[in-house]
Scaffold this active site. Sequence first.
Site, PDB file in Angstrom:
ATOM      1  N   SER A 282    -114.962  -7.195  73.357  1.00  0.00           N
ATOM      2  CA  SER A 282    -113.697  -7.854  73.014  1.00  0.00           C
ATOM      3  C   SER A 282    -112.826  -8.165  74.216  1.00  0.00           C
ATOM      4  CB  SER A 282    -112.912  -6.985  72.028  1.00  0.00           C
ATOM      5  OG  SER A 282    -112.699  -5.695  72.568  1.00  0.00           O
TER       6      SER A 282
ATOM      7  N   ASP B 143    -102.521  -4.370  71.898  1.00  0.00           N
ATOM      8  CA  ASP B 143    -102.588  -3.322  70.880  1.00  0.00           C
ATOM      9  C   ASP B 143    -102.964  -2.011  71.563  1.00  0.00           C
ATOM     10  OD1 ASP B 143    -105.338  -3.501  71.362  1.00  0.00           O
ATOM     11  OD2 ASP B 143    -105.772  -4.580  69.506  1.00  0.00           O
TER      12      ASP B 143
ATOM     13  N   HIS C 232    -106.323  -3.114  73.860  1.00  0.00           N
ATOM     14  CA  HIS C 232    -106.616  -4.444  74.398  1.00  0.00           C
ATOM     15  C   HIS C 232    -105.470  -4.985  75.249  1.00  0.00           C
ATOM     16  CE1 HIS C 232    -109.393  -4.384  70.835  1.00  0.00           C
ATOM     17  NE2 HIS C 232    -110.212  -4.765  71.812  1.00  0.00           N
TER      18      HIS C 232
END
Length: 599
Positions: free
Chosen positions: A36, A275, A278
């Site tokens: 990610s 978050d 991330h």
Amino acid sequence: MSAPRPLRSTLAVALALAAAPALAGEFKGAVFFGDSLTDSGHFQNQLPPAVRPITGKFTTNPAWVWAEYVAERYDGDGRTANQGGDNYAQGGSRVTVQNGAAESTVAQVGRYLAANGGRADPGTLYTVWTGANDIFAIAGAGAPPQQTIATAVGGVVQIVGTLDAAGARYILVPSLPDMGITPNAIAAGPAGQAALTQLATTYNAAMYGALAQNGYRVIPLDTFSMLREVVASPATYGLRNVTQTACLPPDGSSLTCNPSSLVAPDAASTYLFADGVHPSAAAHAILADYAISVLEGPQLIGILPHSARIVGRSRADQVAFHLAEAPEAAGLRWWGGLRGDYLRHDHADLFDGLAPAGLFGLDWASGDGLVAGGFLGYGRLDADFGGNRGDFRQADATFGGFLGWYGGRSWVNAQLSYTTLDYDVTRGVRMGPSMRRHAGSADGSNTAFGVNGGYDFGEGALRHGPVAGLLWQTIDVDGYSEDNPSSSALAYPDQSLDSLVGSLGWQARYDAGGWQPYLRATWDHEFEDAPAEAFAQLQTLPGMEYAVPAAQFDGDHGTLVLGARFGLFGLEADLGARATVGQKGGSDSGLFLTLGGSF
């Protein structure tokens, strides 16, 4: 949410890519594999169409991730592979095993190669950033630490080996960041933080060690150290919060985070984290800047021998042509020259600089065409790397000898010289709104040998004829380490450059009585191959020397010289200008004045 629930992946950090274009000889695009952190929107198509433009990435949407900046820099396509781009990364990806809807990173590479005939372009930059979700499997799901890390590291070695066997030469393998300083780790308490930090440290050491043991040379990126530097001084990088999330609860997921769900209107640019694990838009942009500095730093320093070659050619030409013919009377003669060279290589905004220089020589003439002598010289080049990437000063001190024979119509001369080189270099590394400066000094030398000759046709005032020359230079520049030790500081090995330039052309001169204008035009060819790669290592990861494509320069071009010889206050003067023509991506030009007289 129709997209798979995002699994926590690694943290990245980085700022908007400098606006300057890529260097000549740079990568032919970029391809990305991972999780990610690198994912530029793989799950976007699974979100409602109305929100896709402002959601779907693991950051403060709709920002770019670091891979998109890097792809743009090198004329690649940063979109996800399922949208037609070159980014195969998927949020949630583990190294070797399928993780829900997320392909393993090994499978991503296999799919890329299958779509490209099993070949990896040797000029393309490949990035493999994976392993964080394997660490989270240990910390969050209780997977066995030793076995899980060993399997993940083995997978990275497999990926690099597969790409290498398929033809890839340039593979960027970032380390895992310090996962113990993410908001989720902070919420878990000091023991949880320490455990994640230790897992990331263990994984990084095992990964780089295994790659080296298997003989794979990769381009490392020390995101572990870089992230800690940002957290230690957030204001330096334009950040005001490095411990909390920019995206609002209750979901708190960066995948659906958008401008309407930020804790503050400017949170995307002032928070480090989107978050719990991330990076924000600001962090991704900082990471992109950092990655590009590591990729391009060796190329910039690889310019140093080339600049010495250009200045050496100009110096050799001034020595070779300081006499139009031998003095009629035997005895000593002095000569002195001033020169101003302008070097500009604007292909990719590479570098430009001004190099004033002086020469002084003594000649002894036999009276029947033979001339022998010696010369001394000093020059200094002050040059800038394009794109606000720093500058360098090159000082040179030369001594040499000259031998020539001048007949009625033909002439030939030879020279041998040795030049000491001294460099002071400053490299600028943009990191968001911050600009780091890394300085260093290096010594070097240039040994040169040149032969020139010509023949004159014609009678009376107009003379013209062929001219030819060969100039051999061997240039050595010592390696050095940059100051300001940090994740972006580099160390460079010794550099060597051999050059053999052949010149063939025509010269015409006209005797107008008190002055003698002339024009000389040659076509120049470089017979030696310049180094194809430039090398460096990160000071925070010693022993991991890496290579990137070296900046390339056109070896075939013309040189025009327009000048005039005349008397000046009882001295013999030669005033002129020279310039290269037909040189792709740049030009070298200059003015010169040579004065001489008898004792």
